[in-house]
Design an enzyme around this catalytic site. Structure first.
Site, PDB file in Angstrom:
ATOM      1  N   THR A  42       0.825  -1.208   0.000  1.00 21.39           N
ATOM      2  CA  THR A  42       0.000   0.000   0.000  1.00 21.39           C
ATOM      3  C   THR A  42       0.857   1.255   0.000  1.00 21.39           C
ATOM      4  O   THR A  42       0.499   2.273  -0.589  1.00 21.39           O
ATOM      5  CB  THR A  42      -0.881   0.028   1.273  1.00 21.39           C
ATOM      6  OG1 THR A  42      -1.767  -1.063   1.202  1.00 21.39           O
ATOM      7  CG2 THR A  42      -1.686   1.293   1.371  1.00 21.39           C
ATOM      8  N   TYR A  55      -7.786   0.780  -4.285  1.00 20.02           N
ATOM      9  CA  TYR A  55      -6.509   1.241  -4.832  1.00 20.02           C
ATOM     10  C   TYR A  55      -5.701   0.040  -5.240  1.00 20.02           C
ATOM     11  O   TYR A  55      -6.029  -1.097  -4.904  1.00 20.02           O
ATOM     12  CB  TYR A  55      -5.747   2.068  -3.791  1.00 20.02           C
ATOM     13  CG  TYR A  55      -5.333   1.261  -2.591  1.00 20.02           C
ATOM     14  CD1 TYR A  55      -6.205   1.049  -1.537  1.00 20.02           C
ATOM     15  CD2 TYR A  55      -4.077   0.653  -2.557  1.00 20.02           C
ATOM     16  CE1 TYR A  55      -5.852   0.267  -0.454  1.00 20.02           C
ATOM     17  CE2 TYR A  55      -3.709  -0.136  -1.476  1.00 20.02           C
ATOM     18  CZ  TYR A  55      -4.598  -0.317  -0.428  1.00 20.02           C
ATOM     19  OH  TYR A  55      -4.244  -1.093   0.623  1.00 20.02           O
ATOM     20  N   THR A 121       1.637  -4.449   4.218  1.00 14.64           N
ATOM     21  CA  THR A 121       1.474  -4.811   5.628  1.00 14.64           C
ATOM     22  C   THR A 121       0.885  -6.210   5.832  1.00 14.64           C
ATOM     23  O   THR A 121       0.996  -6.769   6.916  1.00 14.64           O
ATOM     24  CB  THR A 121       0.569  -3.785   6.348  1.00 14.64           C
ATOM     25  OG1 THR A 121      -0.692  -3.754   5.691  1.00 14.64           O
ATOM     26  CG2 THR A 121       1.193  -2.413   6.351  1.00 14.64           C
ATOM     27  N   ASP A 122       0.250  -6.770   4.794  1.00 18.39           N
ATOM     28  CA  ASP A 122      -0.446  -8.054   4.980  1.00 18.39           C
ATOM     29  C   ASP A 122       0.466  -9.168   5.493  1.00 18.39           C
ATOM     30  O   ASP A 122       0.071  -9.950   6.355  1.00 18.39           O
ATOM     31  CB  ASP A 122      -1.083  -8.518   3.656  1.00 18.39           C
ATOM     32  CG  ASP A 122      -2.297  -7.677   3.273  1.00 18.39           C
ATOM     33  OD1 ASP A 122      -2.655  -6.767   4.044  1.00 18.39           O
ATOM     34  OD2 ASP A 122      -2.876  -7.936   2.202  1.00 18.39           O
TER      35      ASP A 122
HETATM   36  N1  DGL Z   1      -2.421  -6.062  -0.053  1.00 20.47           N
HETATM   37  C1  DGL Z   1      -1.671  -5.324   0.755  1.00 20.47           C
HETATM   38  C2  DGL Z   1      -0.199  -5.601   0.913  1.00 20.47           C
HETATM   39  O1  DGL Z   1       0.575  -5.239   0.069  1.00 20.47           O
HETATM   40  C3  DGL Z   1      -1.974  -3.919   0.874  1.00 20.47           C
HETATM   41  C4  DGL Z   1      -2.113  -3.656   2.313  1.00 20.47           C
HETATM   42  C5  DGL Z   1      -0.972  -2.840   2.866  1.00 20.47           C
HETATM   43  O2  DGL Z   1       0.136  -2.744   2.367  1.00 20.47           O
HETATM   44  O3  DGL Z   1      -1.282  -2.236   3.884  1.00 20.47           O
HETATM   45  O4  DGL Z   1       0.167  -6.140   1.898  1.00 20.47           O
END
Ligand code: DGL
Length: 359
Positions: A42, A55, A121-122
Site C-alpha cells: 500500500t 486502490y 502490511t499483509d
Molecule cells: N495487499 C496489501 C499488501 O501489500 C496492501 C495492504 C498494505 O500494504 O497495507 O500487503
C-alpha cells in the site's frame, strides 16, 4: 603595528572559516548510508482519488515513493533499489531469499550502515521474522509500510518512511534484530502481529509489548528483543534457492483430517497447526498428524490461533509421545517461517523443539 594586528585577526578568521567548512564537509560525508529496498504494498499504492477506498498496491516506484519525503536526505545518504513491486499477499520465498542475500551482501561489503525495506502490511510480519533469522549482521534492518495509499488524504507512508530512516541511522538501533517502524512505534520481529484490517496503528507486539517509540524523529527504546536473532541465528540461506514446503492447517470445531491428508499427498515437509486454545487439535486431525509423522516423516509443530500466550509443551497433548514440537510464543505464521528454516538443518523433532524454544 595596527596593520599587522589586522592581518592576524583576518588570518584567524580565515582559519576558523576553513575549519568550519571542513567540519561541515566531513559531517556531510559522515551521514550514514541507508539502502531502501522496495517491495511494493500500500505504501507504493495509488487510488483513483484522494478519498477512494479502492486502490492498487505496488504501483509507484521507489524513487516516486521517496520523493514524498525529501527530509530523509538530511539525515542519510539514501540509495534506493526496487527488489519487487507486489502486494504482500503475493510475497514468496523467491523475494525473501533475494532480500536476505542482498542485505547480507550489502553489509558484508560495508556498503550500507542500515537497510529500510518498504513492504505491504499483509505479510510484513512473516518477512520481518524471516529476515530476523537470516540476516547475519547486527546493523539495523527496518521494515516499513503504510495502511493508506500514497494518494490518500493523510497518507501515513511518508511519516513512516521518515521515522524508519531516522530509527535506522540511530546508533542505539544496532543489535536489536529486524524491526518494523509504523505509526510512531518500533516493533520487534520476534512477536509481530497485524491486529487490525484497516487502522494505521495495526501492528503490535502482543506478548512482549513494543520495543519503543519514535518521537520528534528520534527512537526511544524501552526494552531489548526477547529472542535470538540475526547475527546469533544459526540459519544460513546464502546457498539456497528454495525453501522446504511447510503448510499451516487450522483447527476448529468438527475439523477433520481432510487438509492433513491433502498436505501429505502434496509431499509437504512440515505442517504447522493453528490449534484451538493451547494448541489443541481435534482427535481426527491429531490422528492424521500422528500418521504423517510416523509414516511420511513430516515435521509437525503445534501452534495456536489465539493471539497471545504460549503454545506450551506437554499440556493436553503429549508432544514427546507423538514426536511433535510446540511453538511456544511463535504464532502459526512465524512458526511456519521458523520450521522452513529449521528443516534446512534437521528433521529431528527434539532439535526443532530446541529451535522453537530459542527463536
Ligand atoms: N495487499 C496489501 C499488501 O501489500 C496492501 C495492504 C498494505 O500494504 O497495507 O500487503
Amino acid at each position: 603595528m595596527e596593520t599587522k594586528r589586522l592581518f592576524k585577526v583576518f588570518g584567524l578568521f580565515v582559519m576558523a572559516l576553513a575549519m568550519s567548512i571542513t567540519v561541515n564537509a566531513q559531517s556531510g560525508q559522515r551521514k550514514p548510508t541507508v539502502y531502501v529496498l522496495a517491495t511494493g504494498g500500500t505504501i507504493a499504492g495509488q487510488g483513483a482519488t484522494e478519498v477512494a477506498a479502492g486502490y492498487k498496491a505496488g504501483s509507484i516506484t521507489v524513487d516516486q515513493l521517496l520523493s514524498a519525503v525529501p527530509e530523509i536526505k538530511d539525515i542519510a545518504n539514501i540509495q534506493a533499489e526496487q527488489v519487487a513491486n507486489i502486494g504482500s499477499q503475493d510475497m514468496n520465498d523467491e523475494v525473501w531469499l533475494k532480500l536476505a542475500k542482498r542485505i547480507n551482501e550489502l553489509f558484508a561489503a560495508n556498503n550500507a550502515d542500515a537497510i529500510v525495506i518498504t513492504h505491504g502490511t499483509d505479510t510484513q510480519e512473516e518477512t520481518a521474522y524471516f529476515l530476523n533469522l537470516t540476516v547475519k549482521y547486527n546493523k539495523p534492518v527496518i521494515l516499513v509500510g503504510s495502511m493508506r495509499p500514497s494518494t490518500a488524504i493523510s497518507a501515513d507512508g511518508p511519516r513512516n518512511i521518515y521515522n524508519a530512516v531516522a530509527t535506522a541511522v540511530a546508533p542505539e538501533s544496532v543489535g536489536k534484530g529486524v524491526m518494523v517502524v509504523m505509526d510512531d512505534k518500533i516493533l520487534g520481529a520476534d512477536d509481530l502481529a497485524k491486529t487490525n484490517t484497516l487502522s494505521v496503528g495495526t501492528f503490535q507486539n502482543p506478548n512482549y509489548g513494543e520495543l519503543g517509540i519514535v518521537y520528534n524523529g528520534k527512537p526511544i527504546y524501552s526494552r531489548q528483543p526477547m529472542k535470538r536473532h540475526t547475527v546469533n541465528s544459526e540459519f544460513d540461506v546464502t546457498k539456497l534457492d528454495k525453501l522446504p514446503r511447510v503448510e499451516i492447517i487450522l483447527s476448529y470445531s468438527n475439523a477433520t483430517s481432510l487438509f492433513v491428508d491433502a498436505a501429505v499427498k502434496a509431499h509437504v515437509k512440515g505442517i504447522v497447526t493453528a490449534g484451538v486454545g493451547n494448541g489443541n487439535i481435534t482427535t481426527d486431525m491429531q490422528n492424521a498428524l500422528e500418521k504423517a509423522v510416523k509414516h511420511h516423516k513430516i515435521a509437525v509443530v503445534r501452534s495456536s490461533r489465539i493471539m497471545t500466550g504460549p503454545t506450551a509443551q506437554w499440556d493436553e497433548v503429549d508432544d514427546d509421545k507423538l514426536n511433535f514440537s510446540a511453538s511456544w510464543f511463535n504464532n502459526p505464521y512465524r512458526s511456519r517461517v521458523l520450521l522452513m528454516l529449521a528443516l534446512t538443518k534437521t528433521t529431528d523433532y527434539k532439535e526443532i523443539q530446541r529451535m522453537f524454544s530459542e527463536y
